[in-house]
Design an enzyme around this catalytic site. Structure first.
Site, mmCIF file in Angstrom:
data_model
loop_
_atom_site.group_PDB
_atom_site.id
_atom_site.type_symbol
_atom_site.label_atom_id
_atom_site.label_comp_id
_atom_site.label_asym_id
_atom_site.label_seq_id
_atom_site.Cartn_x
_atom_site.Cartn_y
_atom_site.Cartn_z
ATOM 1 N N CYS A 257 -11.548 7.230 -0.311
ATOM 2 C CA CYS A 257 -11.525 6.932 -1.747
ATOM 3 C C CYS A 257 -10.712 5.673 -2.074
ATOM 4 O O CYS A 257 -11.155 4.811 -2.831
ATOM 5 C CB CYS A 257 -10.975 8.126 -2.524
ATOM 6 S SG CYS A 257 -9.499 8.860 -1.796
ATOM 7 N N HIS B 206 -7.260 7.203 -8.751
ATOM 8 C CA HIS B 206 -6.235 6.523 -7.968
ATOM 9 C C HIS B 206 -5.988 5.137 -8.562
ATOM 10 O O HIS B 206 -6.937 4.452 -8.942
ATOM 11 C CB HIS B 206 -6.684 6.312 -6.516
ATOM 12 C CG HIS B 206 -6.816 7.579 -5.725
ATOM 13 N ND1 HIS B 206 -6.394 8.797 -6.181
ATOM 14 C CD2 HIS B 206 -7.306 7.796 -4.470
ATOM 15 C CE1 HIS B 206 -6.629 9.715 -5.258
ATOM 16 N NE2 HIS B 206 -7.184 9.138 -4.211
#
Lengths: 339, 339
Positions: free
Chosen positions: A125, A238
């Site tokens: 990710c 994130h």
């Protein structure tokens, strides 16, 4: 097209269903698989209920299998899925470093997907989110060194990671001590510089994934990359602070112009208007937010930037579906060489 | 010694009282000042209650004034305090960049305090925390470039910052939308890359403070420093990811050995034992935790490290009291040249 999701009941599985509902894939059939514990439950998709089945030991009769049930399941079963005729788009790290397996972010190296031999790997990710922002800059100015510090959400540890943040935060607000099962330490109001296991060089696997995978996706093994991966008490999305040394000098304005034209990127860079990338605004968004673009103070002609991308979307489910869409668009679903 | 605290009712004021209780200062008298709104209230110190007075417009009859009521109050009143005979240890940024005002972290450049002309500046919290970890490495190996990404607690915005995090988190857990008064955006489960105001170069003042102040404290204007300052949902203790390019190559083991012998530092660096710097363990601690020490992957012979230090202690109250202790130890309280 017949699509199967393996790991349909997890956090990424949930997002896969939502992304597939809006995708351009010509879906004729959708099969959902999970652990035997979840078999028999139903998940809603495009207004109807689909029953979840236990993941079988062998082949699955589908054109595309979106696998998101962890590395050991992918490692054990993907060969059978490929032998059965499916293209496997795998969200685990099981095959990412195999030189025969393409590692793909469609906006960056979509064409690499065309040479698949049955398996295509979806990147980590943190890497996927950084790659959409850094790739256009690399192509235009040549990245020489890249230093990344991450602000990673609990969704990186799946549904149970987000639940632990919420329940343990509740404990703290009620004067109780927080515990930890999913994370190495209590996560509420804390920062944990430890994601995945530690290697001999003192870096975690999560940090080295950014190094290895960014090089593979950008197709440049000479790139010097360093990462500090840090878990913080956010739910999803994130964020990353990125410093770039460039071969050819770039101004922030040049970078903004390039990134405004780049696929998968939303330039959100108006400090005076308090606009910059944040989990609050990037969550649920397909594009990766990029902002705080400024001239580096340590590398002449280099750049500093800040990015925020939904870990469950561009960092996982969305990227996987985009790979399938790319294969459909290029007519490459049946063009693979079976093993 | 007669000590006065200006801004006694704030978050740093609270910590000043706690640190003074344990300090080696020979305290004959402690006066507490705050805004007129707080005048008449009492604060406990070493088992007794001291009444808070409104900060007067002119001189304060004390040997040392610990000022922590913000830059505008320090700027307006410090000249009168100095004229009145006191040494002012100022926690604001009002005088930090004045070449005649020493900017001091006692473990790093304590001797600079001896040349004061009435005012000594206490550095920005992020800078002070980084400086104790980086200074020993700079002395031994020569830092050439330093790249910092911060994970800053809400305590940096004082008591009201911590309260906003707690009350707004409560809102979110009860299904309501979070608001923001202290911070530019809601802080619960979010990340805000915006601390202090933005400058023309795209960096915030908070980020430039790290650049300017680290150079001044280390006495090296040639240092190339970059910072990304980010507010995260923690209560107190700032963490920082730091990458160092060095003139002379260092191994992680050499760095650990040096830092184990350094004042103000606790080496917390045993990944296998899950020991690394974290707000959870560094909060309330005088020493700055340093760990995750590893060879840089972008600078040959350079280092990456992670630090966590209590913003209200080493980042503010503790450092101020340590400066007073240093002056007492060197008999330099009355040795100053009055303006």
């Amino acid at each position: 097209m017949r699509v199967a999701i393996v790991g349909a009941t997890g956090a990424v599985g949930h997002e896969l269903l939502r992304v597939l509902e809006k995708s351009t894939l010509k879906l004729d059939e959708l099969q959902l698989y999970a652990s035997p514990r979840s078999a028999g439950s139903t998940l809603s998709f495009a207004g109807r209920e689909i029953t979840v089945q236990a993941t079988p030991e062998g082949a699955i009769d589908a054109d595309v299998i979106l696998a998101s049930a962890g590395g050991s399941i992918s490692k054990a079963l993907a060969p059978a899925w490929v032998a059965g005729g499916a293209v496997v788009i795998d969200n685990s790290s099981a095959f990412r470093y195999d030189p025969e397996v393409p590692l793909v972010v469609p906006e960056v190296n979509g064409e690499a997907a065309l040479s698949h031999r049955g398996i295509i790997a979806n990147p980590n990710c943190t890497t996927a989110i950084a790659a959409v922002a850094v790739a256009p800059l690399h192509r235009a100015f040549g990245v020489r060194r890249m230093i990344v510090s991450t602000y990673q959400a609990t969704s990186g540890a799946g549904q149970k990671g987000m639940e632990e943040l919420l329940t343990q935060t509740h404990m703290v607000l009620h004067g109780k001590e927080a515990g930890a099962e999913v994370f190495a330490h209590p996560i509420p109001f804390n920062v944990i510089p430890h994601i995945d296991s530690f290697g001999d060089n003192g870096y975690t696997r999560e940090e080295m994934k950014v190094v290895w995978e960014t090089r593979k996706i950008l197709g440049d093994e000479s790139l010097a990359i360093s990462c500090t991966a840090v878990r913080i008490p956010t739910l999803r999305t994130h964020a990353e602070a990125i410093t770039l040394e460039l071969e050819r000098p770039a101004t922030p304005e040049q970078a903004r112009e390039l990134l405004r034209a780049a696929a998968g990127v939303e330039v959100r860079d108006d400090p005076a208007g308090k606009l910059y990338p944040m989990p609050l605004t990037a969550t649920g968004k397909y594009d990766v937010e990029v902002g705080r673009i400024r001239s580096s103070l340590v590398f002449e002609g280099g750049l500093d930037l800040f990015v925020a991308g939904d870990q469950l979307l561009k960092g996982a489910a969305l990227n996987a579906v985009q790979i399938a869409e790319y294969l459909q668009e290029k007519g490459a679903l049946r063009g693979r060489v079976t093993g």
